[in-house]
Design a protein around this motif. Structure first.
Motif, short mmCIF file in Angstrom:
data_model
loop_
_atom_site.label_atom_id
_atom_site.label_comp_id
_atom_site.label_asym_id
_atom_site.label_seq_id
_atom_site.Cartn_x
_atom_site.Cartn_y
_atom_site.Cartn_z
N GLU A 1 4.10 -20.84 8.45
CA GLU A 1 5.42 -20.37 8.87
C GLU A 1 5.26 -19.40 10.03
N GLU A 2 5.97 -19.68 11.10
CA GLU A 2 5.85 -18.83 12.29
C GLU A 2 6.99 -17.84 12.43
N ALA A 3 8.10 -18.03 11.70
CA ALA A 3 9.27 -17.18 11.92
C ALA A 3 9.84 -16.56 10.65
N VAL A 4 9.51 -17.11 9.49
CA VAL A 4 10.04 -16.59 8.23
C VAL A 4 8.91 -16.47 7.21
N ILE A 5 9.17 -15.74 6.15
CA ILE A 5 8.23 -15.65 5.03
C ILE A 5 8.29 -16.98 4.27
N PRO A 6 7.17 -17.54 3.86
CA PRO A 6 7.20 -18.80 3.09
C PRO A 6 8.08 -18.69 1.85
N GLY A 7 8.83 -19.75 1.57
CA GLY A 7 9.78 -19.74 0.46
C GLY A 7 9.16 -19.41 -0.87
N MET A 8 7.90 -19.81 -1.08
CA MET A 8 7.24 -19.54 -2.35
C MET A 8 6.98 -18.06 -2.58
N GLU B 1 2.41 -13.03 12.46
CA GLU B 1 2.85 -11.65 12.33
C GLU B 1 4.32 -11.49 12.72
N ALA B 2 4.79 -12.29 13.66
CA ALA B 2 6.19 -12.19 14.09
C ALA B 2 7.15 -12.35 12.92
N ALA B 3 6.77 -13.19 11.93
CA ALA B 3 7.65 -13.42 10.78
C ALA B 3 7.85 -12.15 9.96
N LEU B 4 6.90 -11.22 10.04
CA LEU B 4 7.00 -9.97 9.28
C LEU B 4 8.04 -9.02 9.87
N ARG C 1 6.86 -7.48 -1.52
CA ARG C 1 6.53 -8.69 -2.28
C ARG C 1 5.36 -9.43 -1.65
N LEU C 2 5.35 -9.51 -0.34
CA LEU C 2 4.28 -10.21 0.36
C LEU C 2 2.95 -9.49 0.17
N ALA C 3 2.97 -8.18 0.25
CA ALA C 3 1.74 -7.41 0.06
C ALA C 3 1.19 -7.62 -1.35
N ALA C 4 2.06 -7.70 -2.34
CA ALA C 4 1.62 -7.90 -3.72
C ALA C 4 0.99 -9.27 -3.90
N ALA C 5 1.42 -10.25 -3.10
CA ALA C 5 0.89 -11.61 -3.24
C ALA C 5 -0.55 -11.71 -2.80
N VAL C 6 -1.01 -10.78 -1.98
CA VAL C 6 -2.39 -10.83 -1.49
C VAL C 6 -3.39 -10.81 -2.65
N GLN D 1 -3.46 -7.02 4.50
CA GLN D 1 -2.68 -5.88 3.98
C GLN D 1 -2.39 -4.89 5.09
N ALA D 2 -3.35 -4.68 5.98
CA ALA D 2 -3.15 -3.72 7.08
C ALA D 2 -2.05 -4.19 8.03
N VAL D 3 -2.04 -5.50 8.33
CA VAL D 3 -1.00 -6.03 9.23
C VAL D 3 0.36 -5.92 8.56
N ILE D 4 0.43 -6.26 7.27
CA ILE D 4 1.69 -6.14 6.53
C ILE D 4 2.11 -4.67 6.48
N GLY D 5 1.14 -3.76 6.30
CA GLY D 5 1.45 -2.34 6.25
C GLY D 5 2.08 -1.85 7.54
N ARG D 6 1.59 -2.34 8.68
CA ARG D 6 2.19 -1.96 9.97
C ARG D 6 3.65 -2.40 10.02
#
Length: 281
Positions: free
Chosen positions: A118-125, A176-179, A195-200, A270-275
Motif C-alpha cells: 500500500e502506497e497511500a493508506v494503511i493496509p485494511g488488515m 512512509e507517505a501512507a503514515l 495500532r500499526l506500531a503494535a502490529a510490528v 518502529q522508528a519511522v512510525i514513531g516519527r
C-alpha cells in the motif's frame, strides 16, 4: 452478467469471427465451421456474438478447425484474461460497501499467506475501526453510494480475525507517505499509527515500511494484494481487478519482493512510525 465480463466475451467473439473469415483455404460460413466441429451452428454464432462463454477446449478446437492451430494459445490467454474478474466500482457499490467487504472476507478466509503493498493508506488488515470508517466515508462521497458505512466497518474489522489464527502470515509493505495521509482527522490517524506500531510485534505479521528517502528499483505505483501466490488484486478509480493467471501473479510477487528490498522492519520500522506519530500529534 457484469458489463466488463460481457464486453470481454464480445471481444473474444470478434476475434473468433476474424479467424473464421480468414480460415486457411478460404472463409468459412458459420454452418460450415459448425459442421467441421460437430456442433450446432447456433453455438458458433453464440460464441461470436458474446452470448455464450467459451471453454478452453472450444477455443482449441476452433483454432484447429480454421487451420490456425497456432492461434489457440492466443485465444486461451484471452479466455484466462476475462475469466479474471474485473469489477467496476459503479457496479460493485450499487448495493453499498458491505457486500464488497463480505466478498473480501471470503477470499481472505481461504488464504493462508497474504502479500500486500500500500502506497497511500494503511493496509485494511491493520486498520482501526475509526480509520476504516473515515476511509469508507470518503469513497461513499466520491461514488455516491448508499449509506451502509457502519455495516461495512464491522465487516472489514471482522476480517482481522484471520491474523489471530495459527498458520496465517501477513507480509505487509507500506510506503512512509501512507503514515501521513490525512484521509481522517489527526486524532484518528494517531490512533491508527498506534495500532500499526503494535502490529510490528505480532508473530503472524511481517510489517515493512519504505522510507521516503529509500532508493527504489520500481516506482511505488498502486497498491495490490497477492493471496496465496494464486491471485493478485489491484484497483484504480474505476475498478478492482482479480487476476489469477500464473505469470501475472508471479509478476506482482516480483514487484513486492523488489519493494521489500527497500523496506525497514522491526525497530527501524518502529522508528519511522514513531516519527509519523510525533508529526500527527
Amino acid at each position: 452478467m457484469s458489463t466488463d465480463y460481457q464486453q470481454a466475451r464480445e471481444t473474444l467473439g470478434i476475434r473468433l469471427r476474424e479467424l473464421r473469415l480468414t480460415a486457411a483455404g478460404g472463409p468459412l460460413t458459420g454452418p460450415q465451421l459448425a459442421q467441421r466441429l460437430g456442433w450446432q451452428h447456433s453455438k458458433v454464432y453464440k460464441l461470436e456474438n458474446g452470448r455464450q462463454t467459451a471453454r478452453a477446449e472450444d477455443l482449441t478446437a476452433w483454432a484447429t478447425a480454421v487451420g490456425r492451430p497456432d492461434a489457440a494459445e492466443e485465444l486461451l490467454v484471452r479466455l484466462r484474461g476475462f475469466e479474471s474478474h474485473i469489477r467496476s466500482w459503479r457496479r460493485q457499490l450499487a448495493a453499498g460497501h458491505r457486500p464488497v467487504q463480505d466478498t473480501w472476507n471470503v477470499a481472505v478466509r481461504q488464504a493462508r499467506t497474504l502479500h500486500v503493498w500500500e502506497e497511500a493508506v494503511i493496509p485494511g488488515m491493520l486498520q482501526t475501526a475509526e480509520y476504516v470508517r473515515h476511509t469508507l466515508l470518503r469513497y461513499a462521497e466520491l461514488y455516491g453510494t448508499r449509506p451502509d458505512t457502519e455495516e461495512a466497518v464491522r465487516s472489514r474489522i471482522r476480517r482481522q480475525d484471520w491474523l489471530y489464527e495459527s498458520g496465517h502470515r501477513l507480509h505487509a509493505l507500506v510506503w512512509e507517505a501512507a503514515l501521513h495521509t490525512l484521509i481522517c482527522p489527526p486524532s484518528v490517524l494517531a490512533g491508527q499509527l498506534d495500532r500499526l506500531a503494535a502490529a510490528v510485534g505480532m508473530d503472524t505479521v511481517e510489517l515493512g515500511v519504505i522510507p521516503l528517502a529509500a532508493p527504489l528499483k520500481v516506482p511505488p505505483a498502486s497498491g495490490f494484494w497477492v493471496l496465496d501466490e494464486r491471485v493478485a488484486v489491484t484497483e484504480d478509480w474505476h475498478s478492482e481487478s482479480w487476476v489469477d493467471d500464473t505469470e501475472t501473479v508471479a509478476m506482482y510477487l516480483r514487484v513486492w519482493r523488489s519493494l521489500r528490498q527497500a523496506a525497514v522492519v522491526g525497530a527501524e520500522a518502529q522508528a519511522v512510525i514513531g516519527r509519523a506519530q510525533r508529526s500527527a500529534c
